[in-house]
Design an enzyme around this catalytic site. Structure first.
Site, PDB file in Angstrom:
ATOM      1  N   CYS A   1      -1.307  -1.697   1.486  1.00 20.83           N
ATOM      2  CA  CYS A   1      -1.141  -2.651   0.148  1.00 20.83           C
ATOM      3  C   CYS A   1       0.621  -2.415   0.003  1.00 20.83           C
ATOM      4  O   CYS A   1       1.006  -3.823  -0.633  1.00 20.83           O
ATOM      5  CB  CYS A   1      -1.708  -2.146  -0.223  1.00 20.83           C
ATOM      6  SG  CYS A   1      -3.922  -3.399  -0.018  1.00 20.83           S
TER       7      CYS A   1
ATOM      8  N   HIS B   1      -0.722  -2.576  -9.935  1.00 21.19           N
ATOM      9  CA  HIS B   1      -1.620  -3.091  -8.858  1.00 21.19           C
ATOM     10  C   HIS B   1      -2.839  -4.312  -9.232  1.00 21.19           C
ATOM     11  O   HIS B   1      -2.864  -4.892  -8.117  1.00 21.19           O
ATOM     12  CB  HIS B   1      -1.141  -2.356  -7.946  1.00 21.19           C
ATOM     13  CG  HIS B   1      -2.138  -2.459  -6.532  1.00 21.19           C
ATOM     14  ND1 HIS B   1      -1.477  -3.413  -5.484  1.00 21.19           N
ATOM     15  CD2 HIS B   1      -3.633  -1.542  -5.688  1.00 21.19           C
ATOM     16  CE1 HIS B   1      -2.214  -2.946  -4.215  1.00 21.19           C
ATOM     17  NE2 HIS B   1      -3.379  -2.625  -3.922  1.00 21.19           N
TER      18      HIS B   1
ATOM     19  N   HIS C   1      -5.308 -11.173  -3.827  1.00 21.49           N
ATOM     20  CA  HIS C   1      -4.825  -9.451  -3.588  1.00 21.49           C
ATOM     21  C   HIS C   1      -4.123 -10.419  -2.171  1.00 21.49           C
ATOM     22  O   HIS C   1      -5.450 -10.179  -1.026  1.00 21.49           O
ATOM     23  CB  HIS C   1      -5.632  -8.626  -3.496  1.00 21.49           C
ATOM     24  CG  HIS C   1      -5.316  -7.466  -2.718  1.00 21.49           C
ATOM     25  ND1 HIS C   1      -3.493  -7.734  -2.408  1.00 21.49           N
ATOM     26  CD2 HIS C   1      -5.406  -5.936  -2.424  1.00 21.49           C
ATOM     27  CE1 HIS C   1      -3.622  -6.125  -2.170  1.00 21.49           C
ATOM     28  NE2 HIS C   1      -4.890  -5.327  -1.895  1.00 21.49           N
TER      29      HIS C   1
ATOM     30  N   PHE D   1      -4.488   1.491   0.407  1.00 14.32           N
ATOM     31  CA  PHE D   1      -5.426   2.143   1.902  1.00 14.32           C
ATOM     32  C   PHE D   1      -4.750   3.477   2.307  1.00 14.32           C
ATOM     33  O   PHE D   1      -3.546   3.606   2.654  1.00 14.32           O
ATOM     34  CB  PHE D   1      -5.958   1.165   2.673  1.00 14.32           C
ATOM     35  CG  PHE D   1      -7.618   0.606   2.679  1.00 14.32           C
ATOM     36  CD1 PHE D   1      -7.560   0.562   1.255  1.00 14.32           C
ATOM     37  CD2 PHE D   1      -7.763  -1.397   2.954  1.00 14.32           C
ATOM     38  CE1 PHE D   1      -9.237  -0.550   1.191  1.00 14.32           C
ATOM     39  CE2 PHE D   1      -9.027  -1.510   2.881  1.00 14.32           C
ATOM     40  CZ  PHE D   1      -9.051  -1.906   1.699  1.00 14.32           C
TER      41      PHE D   1
END
Length: 475
Positions: free
Chosen positions: A225, A366, A403, A462
């Site tokens: 991400c 985020h 997302h 991640f």
């Protein structure tokens, strides 16, 4: 950065070892080593802040500005449509159209509707490329136009000083999934002879380099991400170090495919509660949030050395003045509860930018809409900004678009530029039931006016990754 390495090396060896967590207690080790204490009982990160006080950034480096932007978003294609949508709090989440989702529990996504792929790739070429490529072409074309650059007319030496550094979390995964589907259904003639090169992540930037004839370095950054945040951070370094004068940078991802969605469903991190009301599905910081909404899109920028931009009379949208990146080294998907390393990434970006907490006017979060991320990101902002965190307006673009994986950092930068240009903060929509553990100012209402001089753009990924950028308004 060199100044951080020098300052770290200058610390006494014992303090370096304490700050690195070598002397953590068993209890601290069990929790992944959060907030190690020095021998005198003080906080290691606080000591580093003190030791680095006054060492804010290297002013001898070349400055880097954004001179062009392009947006292909679930809630608006093109800068004008995207800007109007995010300021109005318009959701781009809808029921999935890319494939039949009626038999799976998650049936919503942030798709770019009515996007004409054949306007960007020839019909005979479409079977050989991923959807991510026309998305990237569209955003990159707008960014170059917005910057006033005609790539075809650039002399060879300028092309050689013009790099492409793109961030993508999945690249052409949906293309590769389709090739496997065709193979296992024995539809061999429908498969692409370019299934291998198109499936390679690095081909994405090469396609952009070829399309625009840009001969500088051509790289894809893939860090989950944080991919596009890191791509823009590396672009910053390329220009600062003198290796490039311009970089076409940003992010693109197109992960909405049956197999990919099923993979996320197995992880139990997508919301399956809002199939009947898609636009309410992405709800960062709301107590009833239960997972993120998968999305696609591309947001691209022209990054340019300041004097180069000034010499050609380019408009400057913002300056990228700081970048920080850390890794918790904790888990492939989970986050440490303490929020220390996300906070440190923000602190590193702020130090390079030469700003402190009182200088921050806005934070683009985020804000994924998962219980874990939103709670820990809130803690990280409190650590990074201290008491000032409660006074700074913050918002989560993912509440509006979902997302878009590795492209989300670039999307956040685009939203921040819109906020700077308009003096208005894009809202966090769907924040209907505030979470007591998420108690900062997430701007739940439309129309909040605020002059933004400095902004932090935050990303978490991640693999324990954390990255942040600091932008300065050039208006």
């Amino acid at each position: 950065m060199w100044c951080e390495r020098v300052l770290w090396a200058a610390l006494p060896a014992g303090r370096r070892r304490y700050a690195a967590g070598e002397f953590a207690s068993p209890g601290e080790q069990k929790n992944g080593g959060c907030r190690k204490l020095l021998a005198d009982g003080t906080d290691a990160v606080a000591h580093l802040r003190s030791d680095w006080d006054g060492q804010r950034g290297d002013m001898t480096r070349r400055r880097v500005v954004i001179t062009g932007m392009g947006a292909v978003s679930p809630n608006g294609v093109g800068n004008a449509a995207f800007s109007a949508a995010i300021l109005a709090g318009k959701s781009g989440v809808r029921r999935i159209q890319h494939f039949d989702a009626s038999e799976i529990p998650v049936q919503i996504a942030g798709e770019v509707p009515n996007f004409d792929e054949l306007a960007w790739v020839e019909k005979r070429e479409r079977k050989h490329v991923s959807r991510v490529l026309p998305l990237a072409f569209a955003a990159a074309t707008e960014a170059l136009s917005d910057a006033g650059i005609d790539a075809d007319s650039l002399p060879l030496e300028e092309r050689r000083r013009f790099a492409v550094i793109l961030g993508s979390g999945g690249g052409s995964q949906e293309f590769t999934e389709e090739q496997y589907r065709l193979f296992f259904h024995q539809q061999y003639k429908s498969m692409s002879l370019f299934c291998v090169p198109t499936g390679v992540m690095g081909s994405l930037s090469s396609e952009l380099s070829v399309r625009f004839g840009l001969r500088g370095s051509s790289h894809v950054i893939t860090t989950g991400c944080t991919s596009s945040t890191d791509a823009m951070g590396y672009s910053l370094r390329q220009i600062q170090s003198g290796r490039a004068d311009l970089v076409l940078s940003g992010g693109a991802d197109a992960p909405i495919a049956l197999g990919i969605v099923k993979g996320f469903i197995l992880m139990k991190i997508l919301t399956d509660s809002w199939n009947a009301a898609p636009q309410r599905g992405s709800r960062p910081f709301s107590v009833d949030r239960d997972g993120f909404v998968l999305a696609e899109g591309s947001w691209m920028f022209v990054l340019e050395e300041y004097e180069h931009a000034r010499a050609r009379g380019a408009k400057m949208l913002a300056e990228i003045c700081g970048y920080g990146s850390t890794c918790e080294a904790f888990h492939r998907v989970r986050l440490q509860e303490c929020g220390e390393e996300p906070a440190r990434a923000i602190e590193l970006a702020m130090k390079q930018a030469g700003v402190g907490p009182p200088d921050v006017d806005y934070v683009n979060l985020h804000g994924t809409s998962t219980q874990l991320n939103d709670r820990i990101e809130t803690r990280a902002l409190k650590l990074a900004l201290g008491e000032q965190a409660r006074a700074v307006p913050m918002s989560a673009l993912k509440s509006q678009i979902g997302h878009p994986q590795g492209a989300c950092g670039a999307a956040g930068v685009a939203a921040t530029i819109v906020a700077m240009k308009n003096g208005q903060i894009p809202p966090t929509i769907n924040l209907e039931s505030p979470d007591p553990e998420c108690d900062l100012d997430y701007v739940p209402e439309v129309g909040r006016r605020r002059a933004v001089e400095h902004a932090v753009c935050n990303c978490i990924a991640f693999g324990s990754k954390n990255s942040a950028l600091v932008l300065r308004n050039c208006a």
